[in-house]
Design a protein around this motif. Structure first.
Motif, PDB file in Angstrom:
ATOM      1  N   PRO A 107      -4.095  -8.339   0.840  1.00 46.09           N
ATOM      2  CA  PRO A 107      -3.775  -8.011   2.233  1.00 46.09           C
ATOM      3  C   PRO A 107      -3.350  -9.249   3.013  1.00 46.09           C
ATOM      4  N   GLN A 108      -2.597  -9.029   4.056  1.00 49.42           N
ATOM      5  CA  GLN A 108      -2.235 -10.100   4.968  1.00 49.42           C
ATOM      6  C   GLN A 108      -3.476 -10.488   5.763  1.00 49.42           C
ATOM      7  N   LEU A 109      -3.500 -11.693   6.281  1.00 47.86           N
ATOM      8  CA  LEU A 109      -4.640 -12.165   7.050  1.00 47.86           C
ATOM      9  C   LEU A 109      -4.920 -11.209   8.209  1.00 47.86           C
ATOM     10  N   GLY A 110      -6.127 -10.688   8.246  1.00 53.14           N
ATOM     11  CA  GLY A 110      -6.534  -9.802   9.323  1.00 53.14           C
ATOM     12  C   GLY A 110      -6.148  -8.348   9.143  1.00 53.14           C
ATOM     13  N   GLN A 111      -5.424  -8.020   8.086  1.00 54.23           N
ATOM     14  CA  GLN A 111      -4.918  -6.664   7.890  1.00 54.23           C
ATOM     15  C   GLN A 111      -6.043  -5.630   7.812  1.00 54.23           C
ATOM     16  N   ARG A 133       0.809  -1.223   0.000  1.00 54.21           N
ATOM     17  CA  ARG A 133       0.000   0.000   0.000  1.00 54.21           C
ATOM     18  C   ARG A 133       0.838   1.268   0.000  1.00 54.21           C
ATOM     19  N   GLU A 134       2.114   1.120   0.267  1.00 49.41           N
ATOM     20  CA  GLU A 134       3.014   2.292   0.221  1.00 49.41           C
ATOM     21  C   GLU A 134       3.697   2.407  -1.140  1.00 49.41           C
ATOM     22  N   GLY A 135       3.359   1.499  -2.072  1.00 53.37           N
ATOM     23  CA  GLY A 135       3.920   1.573  -3.414  1.00 53.37           C
ATOM     24  C   GLY A 135       5.233   0.841  -3.608  1.00 53.37           C
ATOM     25  N   ARG A 136       5.694   0.100  -2.604  1.00 55.40           N
ATOM     26  CA  ARG A 136       6.931  -0.676  -2.735  1.00 55.40           C
ATOM     27  C   ARG A 136       6.628  -2.003  -3.414  1.00 55.40           C
ATOM     28  N   THR A 137       7.466  -2.382  -4.369  1.00 60.95           N
ATOM     29  CA  THR A 137       7.290  -3.674  -5.022  1.00 60.95           C
ATOM     30  C   THR A 137       7.589  -4.774  -4.017  1.00 60.95           C
TER      31      THR A 137
END
Length: 151
Positions: free
Chosen positions: A128-132, A101-105
């Motif tokens: 997203p990661q689980l629960g993110q 979400r910060e644009g990092r590959t």
């Protein structure tokens, strides 16, 4: 084959005749047990060993080239990595970089194989990661417009 499995598509009796000719066993196509598709299906247990023996003489790649040249669809059975490499070699762009979400590959994922006209943007954000997103989703579900009224 001598090195790997080969997928062969013989869709009609003419292709079967060309198939056996390339394999240097043309008399198999003349055998009444194998002369028609229904006969080949009925006598599959007799046919398969004949084909396997002939195919064991060369590599899958060699058979693929020889059969394709004669109009018999054939291709080496490949793993996922080989499939991706082939798709890349064909210019199909089978994968896409994904970002957090910060644009990092953060990695690569398979691109959807369908192409749309006009083109649609492919998602490039990693899942997203689980629960993110649990808190955001629960808050959204608590909004009055998402409540179900039972009567």
């Amino acid at each position: 084959c001598a090195d790997a499995p080969l997928a062969v598509t013989v869709g009609n009796d003419g292709q079967f005749r060309r198939f056996t000719a390339v394999l240097s066993i043309p008399d198999v196509a003349d055998d009444e047990r194998f002369a028609t598709n229904s006969a080949r299906v009925a006598h599959r247990d007799d046919l398969v060993p004949l084909l396997e023996e002939a195919l064991s003489a060369r590599t899958a790649r060699e058979w693929q080239e020889a059969l394709t040249e004669e109009g018999v669809p054939a291709g080496k059975v490949a793993g996922i990595g080989e499939g991706v490499t082939l798709a890349e070699d064909l210019g199909l762009e089978p994968t896409v970089d994904v970002q957090d979400r910060e644009g990092r590959t953060v990695g690569r994922q398979f691109r959807h194989p369908a192409r749309w006209t006009p083109p649609l943007e492919s998602p490039t954000v990693a899942p997203p990661q689980l629960g993110q997103d649990t808190e955001t989703i629960v808050a959204w579900l608590r909004e009055p417009r998402h409540r179900t009224v039972r009567t």
